[in-house]
Design a protein around this motif. Structure first.
Motif, mmCIF file in Angstrom:
data_model
loop_
_atom_site.group_PDB
_atom_site.id
_atom_site.type_symbol
_atom_site.label_atom_id
_atom_site.label_comp_id
_atom_site.label_asym_id
_atom_site.label_seq_id
_atom_site.Cartn_x
_atom_site.Cartn_y
_atom_site.Cartn_z
ATOM 1 N N SER A 46 32.410 6.026 4.729
ATOM 2 C CA SER A 46 31.549 7.176 5.051
ATOM 3 C C SER A 46 31.199 7.985 3.798
ATOM 4 O O SER A 46 30.252 8.765 3.799
ATOM 5 C CB SER A 46 32.242 8.069 6.070
ATOM 6 N N GLY A 47 31.939 7.766 2.717
ATOM 7 C CA GLY A 47 31.636 8.503 1.484
ATOM 8 C C GLY A 47 30.821 7.689 0.495
ATOM 9 O O GLY A 47 30.697 8.052 -0.675
ATOM 10 N N ARG A 48 30.245 6.566 0.965
ATOM 11 C CA ARG A 48 29.545 5.671 0.040
ATOM 12 C C ARG A 48 28.407 6.378 -0.713
ATOM 13 O O ARG A 48 28.233 6.190 -1.914
ATOM 14 C CB ARG A 48 28.994 4.466 0.821
ATOM 15 N N GLY A 49 27.623 7.183 0.018
ATOM 16 C CA GLY A 49 26.479 7.854 -0.639
ATOM 17 C C GLY A 49 26.928 8.645 -1.857
ATOM 18 O O GLY A 49 26.546 8.337 -2.990
ATOM 19 N N PRO A 50 27.783 9.670 -1.652
ATOM 20 C CA PRO A 50 28.207 10.475 -2.812
ATOM 21 C C PRO A 50 28.971 9.673 -3.856
ATOM 22 O O PRO A 50 28.872 9.954 -5.044
ATOM 23 C CB PRO A 50 29.114 11.543 -2.188
ATOM 24 N N SER A 51 29.733 8.653 -3.427
ATOM 25 C CA SER A 51 30.546 7.960 -4.445
ATOM 26 C C SER A 51 29.693 7.068 -5.334
ATOM 27 O O SER A 51 30.129 6.690 -6.414
ATOM 28 C CB SER A 51 31.687 7.177 -3.797
ATOM 29 N N LEU A 52 28.493 6.734 -4.889
ATOM 30 C CA LEU A 52 27.615 5.910 -5.734
ATOM 31 C C LEU A 52 26.374 6.705 -6.166
ATOM 32 O O LEU A 52 25.304 6.140 -6.348
ATOM 33 C CB LEU A 52 27.241 4.618 -5.007
ATOM 34 N N ALA A 53 26.541 8.003 -6.285
ATOM 35 C CA ALA A 53 25.450 8.841 -6.810
ATOM 36 C C ALA A 53 25.977 9.546 -8.055
ATOM 37 O O ALA A 53 27.122 10.008 -8.067
ATOM 38 C CB ALA A 53 25.010 9.852 -5.766
ATOM 39 N N PHE A 54 25.159 9.599 -9.085
ATOM 40 C CA PHE A 54 25.637 10.078 -10.389
ATOM 41 C C PHE A 54 24.721 11.176 -10.909
ATOM 42 O O PHE A 54 23.498 11.053 -10.849
ATOM 43 C CB PHE A 54 25.694 8.898 -11.367
ATOM 44 N N GLU A 55 25.350 12.224 -11.422
ATOM 45 C CA GLU A 55 24.595 13.373 -11.958
ATOM 46 C C GLU A 55 24.235 13.116 -13.416
ATOM 47 O O GLU A 55 25.096 12.747 -14.213
ATOM 48 C CB GLU A 55 25.457 14.637 -11.926
ATOM 49 N N GLY A 56 22.996 13.366 -13.740
ATOM 50 C CA GLY A 56 22.573 13.317 -15.138
ATOM 51 C C GLY A 56 22.272 14.714 -15.619
ATOM 52 O O GLY A 56 22.492 15.690 -14.892
ATOM 53 N N PRO A 57 21.746 14.823 -16.822
ATOM 54 C CA PRO A 57 21.410 16.158 -17.322
ATOM 55 C C PRO A 57 20.239 16.764 -16.538
ATOM 56 O O PRO A 57 19.495 16.048 -15.863
ATOM 57 C CB PRO A 57 21.005 15.894 -18.775
ATOM 58 N N GLY A 58 20.111 18.076 -16.638
ATOM 59 C CA GLY A 58 18.921 18.764 -16.124
ATOM 60 C C GLY A 58 18.722 18.659 -14.633
ATOM 61 O O GLY A 58 17.591 18.745 -14.145
ATOM 62 N N GLY A 59 19.805 18.439 -13.879
ATOM 63 C CA GLY A 59 19.658 18.381 -12.425
ATOM 64 C C GLY A 59 19.054 17.084 -11.932
ATOM 65 O O GLY A 59 18.365 17.067 -10.914
ATOM 66 N N MET A 60 19.323 15.989 -12.638
ATOM 67 C CA MET A 60 18.827 14.672 -12.194
ATOM 68 C C MET A 60 19.963 13.933 -11.480
ATOM 69 O O MET A 60 21.075 13.852 -11.993
ATOM 70 C CB MET A 60 18.376 13.875 -13.422
ATOM 71 N N LEU A 61 19.675 13.432 -10.297
ATOM 72 C CA LEU A 61 20.689 12.685 -9.551
ATOM 73 C C LEU A 61 20.197 11.252 -9.360
ATOM 74 O O LEU A 61 19.049 11.039 -8.963
ATOM 75 C CB LEU A 61 20.908 13.317 -8.174
ATOM 76 N N MET A 62 21.062 10.280 -9.647
ATOM 77 C CA MET A 62 20.679 8.880 -9.435
ATOM 78 C C MET A 62 21.601 8.283 -8.376
ATOM 79 O O MET A 62 22.803 8.169 -8.575
ATOM 80 C CB MET A 62 20.791 8.102 -10.745
ATOM 81 N N ASP A 63 21.003 7.929 -7.252
ATOM 82 C CA ASP A 63 21.771 7.412 -6.112
ATOM 83 C C ASP A 63 21.566 5.895 -6.051
ATOM 84 O O ASP A 63 20.460 5.424 -5.755
ATOM 85 C CB ASP A 63 21.252 8.100 -4.839
ATOM 86 N N ILE A 64 22.651 5.149 -6.341
ATOM 87 C CA ILE A 64 22.536 3.680 -6.282
ATOM 88 C C ILE A 64 23.266 3.121 -5.056
ATOM 89 O O ILE A 64 23.524 1.923 -4.968
ATOM 90 C CB ILE A 64 23.062 3.008 -7.576
ATOM 91 N N SER A 65 23.565 4.014 -4.096
ATOM 92 C CA SER A 65 24.369 3.553 -2.951
ATOM 93 C C SER A 65 23.584 2.604 -2.053
ATOM 94 O O SER A 65 24.181 1.859 -1.274
ATOM 95 C CB SER A 65 24.878 4.755 -2.146
#
Ligand code: F6P
Length: 555
Positions: A46-65
């Motif tokens: 159930s935590g797959r989304g957040p566990s495979l999402a990564f914060e970059g600089p400047g408020g950029m989020l990359m979700d590879i889930s």
């Protein structure tokens, strides 16, 4: 930060990635996951989304889930990156080592956005100081055009800036002009002429007053056939339009190039030339003087903001462990899809109309960089390299080619790019836009089972048509707002992604020998089209087409 040229290229011994144990481990993960569906992967964790999402600089989020991957496969990809020396080669690049070994050059687009006062050495010389000298000259010039202090030959202020260039001397500036439209001075229009097809020059200048038009001839080499042909046509157009002599050229032409001799030979005063360096590849040059049109459009302050965005991502790439490093992870996901899921293409789908030209820009960045079949050691690769990169903004694409992505017979990984804050907050537009991008990624991942379709009361014969397999991979990059800073970050994200993949595939991402043969053959054919009938020198197909063209043109 002070860095000095590393003695080595940072490449590990040239070992085929496929012969590494990490590759074999990834093949085992691919087999293990072959039957797994994203529906189950999400249900199981159930935590797959957040566990495979990564914060970059400047408020950029990359979700590879929504990629067909799990934590173990991702760890194996990171192990492959380490084994292939991604970190060492990255450090060598930042240190100014000559990692472009087939051209004997450093690869230092990162120095183009290094802050004033920092140093990077190439052949014992600092390159960051000269970068800022050129930026300062560009700023003075851009300000004078924007303020009207710079006037044309007749004293009129400049209203049209026409960038003449192709490939890396066109795609970046043209893309950025659209991307940053909301930051541009709308009183000066920028146009981009690239194609040797005269239609391009004609259409881009037909409504321009020569007295108000400034041409930027942008060419790293100043020998590119298309650019030199268009530049010569522009000079004729200008002088004929003004009814003036050659002295008018100085007020209407500036050059951006590494080749001062060729610039002078063309008739442009080198005082009106903005230089860059052989350690900047064409497709990595939009933040060099090649971005002069961008700076005129948005002004020096916003241009520097864009550079700051590039630099923020450079620093993220340079210092963040691979486990949380956005460009490295994006590159690794691409390797997974290309080499282990055997996907031949990548669709890049920005949900912002201002990024209309982003995928064209990425086509050169990715395909000219990694579209290679030979390793750095000159051996033929036995593994796939760059996929075909394509795409266009959503939601338009949804009504054109998404059908194939959802229900076609090939799996097309997608990069969705979305911005939370709209430039123009009209009615419900932004919520609709974002709902669509999220819905597409969701539909691709989860699909719709036959049972779910039947439960909707669909007639039995239509069930197979209305059922979606799902399990189609995508990454979502969610950013706050499309600003100059965010654009810089986004481009650097892809630049370093390409770098990561080049390291793994073992190719030189910084040369482009593959474009040469066509250029040589075109030069041979040009005189055969207009001069005396040539002796047959080609294959029977080319020969027949030359004959037909000559006949149709009455030659
Ligand atoms: O033909 C390919 C290429 O060399 C690109 O790599 C480059 O961006 C483009 O041509 C334009 O080159 P130049 O800036 O030297 O005119």
């Amino acid at each position: 930060m002070t860095t000095s040229a590393a003695a080595t290229s940072g490449s590990p011994a040239h070992i085929a990635p496929t012969s590494r144990p990490e590759w074999a481990a990834l093949e085992a993960h691919a087999t293990r996951l072959a039957g797994a569906h994203l529906r189950e992967l999400f249900k199981a964790d159930s935590g797959r989304g957040p566990s495979l999402a990564f914060e970059g600089p400047g408020g950029m989020l990359m979700d590879i889930s929504k990629q067909r991957i799990d934590a173990q496969a991702l760890a194996a990809l990171i192990a492959l990156a380490r084994a292939c020396g991604v970190e060492q080669r990255r450090d060598a690049m930042f240190a100014g080592a000559k990692i472009n070994s087939t051209e004997g050059r450093a690869v230092l687009h990162v120095a183009l956005r290094a802050p004033r006062g920092t140093r990077t050495m190439v052949d014992g010389q600092d390159v960051v100081g000269p970068v800022h000298e050129v930026l300062d000259r560009m700023a003075a010039f851009a300000d004078s055009v924007r303020s009207g202090a710079w006037t044309g030959h007749t004293g009129k202020r400049i209203r049209n800036v026409v960038n003449i260039g192709i490939g890396g001397s066109d795609l970046g500036p043209a893309m950025a002009y659209d991307a940053l439209a909301d930051f541009a001075d709308r009183g000066v229009r920028c146009r981009f002429v690239s194609n040797v097809d005269a239609n391009d020059f004609f259409e881009k200048t037909r409504d321009c007053d020569p007295a108000e038009t400034l041409f930027i001839v942008a060419s790293k080499t100043f020998t590119t056939l298309e650019t030199m042909t268009n530049a010569a046509t522009a000079r004729e157009w200008l002088l004929a339009g003004l009814g003036a002599g050659k002295d008018a050229v100085a007020k209407h032409f500036v050059a951006v190039s590494t080749a001062a001799k060729e610039v002078s030979a063309f008739g442009i005063d080198t005082a009106n030339m903005f230089g860059f360096w052989d350690w900047v590849g064409g497709r990595y040059s939009m933040d060099s003087a090649i971005g002069l049109s961008t700076m005129i459009a948005v002004g020096p302050a916003q241009f520097r903001e864009m550079l700051a965005g590039f630099h923020a991502m450079d620093e993220h790439f340079r210092t963040t462990p691979l486990e949380r490093n956005l460009p490295a992870l994006m590159g690794l996901v691409g390797v997974w899809n290309r080499n282990f899921l055997k996907c031949a293409t990548l669709a890049v789908l920005p949900y912002d109309q201002h990024l209309d030209r982003f995928s064209s820009y990425l086509q050169q960045l990715e395909m000219e960089s990694n579209g290679k079949h030979v390793t750095l050691a000159g051996e033929r690769v036995a593994w796939d390299t760059c996929p075909v990169v394509w795409g266009q903004p959503g939601t338009n694409g949804q009504h054109a080619f998404y059908q194939m992505i959802h229900q076609g017979t090939s799996i097309v990984p997608c990069d969705f790019i979305a911005f939370c804050q709209p430039a123009h907050d009209l009615g419900q537009h932004q919520d609709m836009l974002i709902a669509n991008v999220l819905a597409q990624a969701e539909a691709l991942a989860f699909g719709l089972t036959a049972d779910e379709v039947r439960a909707q009361g669909v007639a039995a014969e239509l069930v197979p048509h209305k059922q979606f397999d799902g399990n189609r991979p995508s990454t979502t990059v969610m950013c706050d707002r499309l600003t100059p800073r965010m654009l810089g970050q986004l481009i650097a994200l892809y630049e370093h992604k390409v770098f990561t993949q080049g390291c793994i595939w073992g190719v030189n991402s910084f040369d482009q020998w593959g474009v040469e043969l066509g250029k040589v053959l075109a030069k041979r054919i040009i005189p055969e089209l207009s001069g005396p009938a040539p002796k047959p020198a080609h294959d029977s197909s080319t020969q027949q087409l030359i004959g037909r063209y000559r006949a149709k043109r009455g030659r």
